[in-house]
Design a protein around this motif. Structure first.
Motif, PDB file in Angstrom:
ATOM      1  N   SER A   1      -6.959   1.852  -6.356  1.00  0.00           N
ATOM      2  CA  SER A   1      -6.569   3.451  -6.172  1.00  0.00           C
ATOM      3  C   SER A   1      -7.692   3.820  -5.167  1.00  0.00           C
ATOM      4  O   SER A   1      -8.816   3.763  -5.225  1.00  0.00           O
ATOM      5  CB  SER A   1      -6.725   4.295  -7.359  1.00  0.00           C
TER       6      SER A   1
ATOM      7  N   ARG B   1      -2.421   4.003  -3.389  1.00  0.00           N
ATOM      8  CA  ARG B   1      -2.473   2.984  -4.428  1.00  0.00           C
ATOM      9  C   ARG B   1      -2.116   1.419  -3.578  1.00  0.00           C
ATOM     10  O   ARG B   1      -1.032   1.509  -2.914  1.00  0.00           O
ATOM     11  CB  ARG B   1      -1.562   3.190  -5.399  1.00  0.00           C
ATOM     12  N   LEU B   2      -2.727   0.495  -3.867  1.00  0.00           N
ATOM     13  CA  LEU B   2      -2.690  -0.896  -3.433  1.00  0.00           C
ATOM     14  C   LEU B   2      -2.222  -1.528  -4.600  1.00  0.00           C
ATOM     15  O   LEU B   2      -2.913  -1.670  -5.474  1.00  0.00           O
ATOM     16  CB  LEU B   2      -3.759  -1.527  -2.596  1.00  0.00           C
TER      17      LEU B   2
ATOM     18  N   LEU C   1       0.880  -1.272  -0.100  1.00  0.00           N
ATOM     19  CA  LEU C   1       0.142   0.125   0.228  1.00  0.00           C
ATOM     20  C   LEU C   1       0.856   1.301  -0.076  1.00  0.00           C
ATOM     21  O   LEU C   1       1.704   1.321   0.784  1.00  0.00           O
ATOM     22  CB  LEU C   1      -0.871  -0.007   1.170  1.00  0.00           C
TER      23      LEU C   1
ATOM     24  N   SER D   1      -8.321   1.227  -2.607  1.00  0.00           N
ATOM     25  CA  SER D   1      -7.110   0.889  -1.968  1.00  0.00           C
ATOM     26  C   SER D   1      -7.223   0.418  -0.503  1.00  0.00           C
ATOM     27  O   SER D   1      -6.700  -0.573  -0.108  1.00  0.00           O
ATOM     28  CB  SER D   1      -6.061   1.791  -2.052  1.00  0.00           C
TER      29      SER D   1
END
Length: 156
Positions: free
Chosen positions: A76, A66-67, A17, A80
């Motif tokens: 996003s 963002r993941l 993440l 995320s």
């Protein structure tokens, strides 16, 4: 509004993440999220890892978390957060986000509003939960009780 990026050509070796390391609001909530997700994913600032993902513009990392998963999928903003909970075993939020357009829209609008007003929401977080994200105090309950007391006093 943040741009939804769905894929990177440079997947990490484990889910990550990516968040804004200069944002106090982000840091407070990142700590809470780490506790909820245990060690199911790692948390890195975009300042540390943006260069590892050259196909994601740095300006997009600045706008939203963002993941990034090992298959290169990118989630996003609000998703995320939902996807990180999904990885940790709480799947309902990410499933709602993926299937319910109204939930996705509300989540994205809320996330975008908070992202544009991080300083205000950091102060609100401190007022409602205290300074220590590892041991939040639920001050908001006291405020709610006080508000209800004042409301009842005014109408009676």
């Amino acid at each position: 509004m943040f741009k939804k990026i769905t894929k990177t050509k440079y997947p990490p070796s484990s889910p990550i993440l990516v968040w804004d390391g200069e944002c106090k609001f982000c840091k407070w909530w990142k700590t809470r999220w780490e506790l909820r997700t245990k060690n199911d994913l790692s948390f890195k600032t975009y300042q540390e890892v943006a260069a590892q993902f050259p196909d994601i513009p740095e300006k997009e990392f600045k706008k939203a978390s963002r993941l990034i998963e090992i298959d290169g999928c990118v989630y996003s903003g609000s998703d995320s957060a939902y996807r990180s909970l999904y990885i940790a075993g709480d799947d309902k939020w990410h499933i709602w986000y993926a299937k319910e357009g109204w939930f996705q829209k509300i989540s994205d609008l809320g996330y975008n509003h908070i992202a544009k007003n991080r300083n205000f929401y950091y102060k609100a977080t401190i007022v409602l939960f205290g300074k220590d994200p590892e041991k939040p105090a639920f001050y908001w309950m006291y405020y709610l009780l006080l508000f209800m007391f004042i409301f009842l006093f005014l109408i009676l």
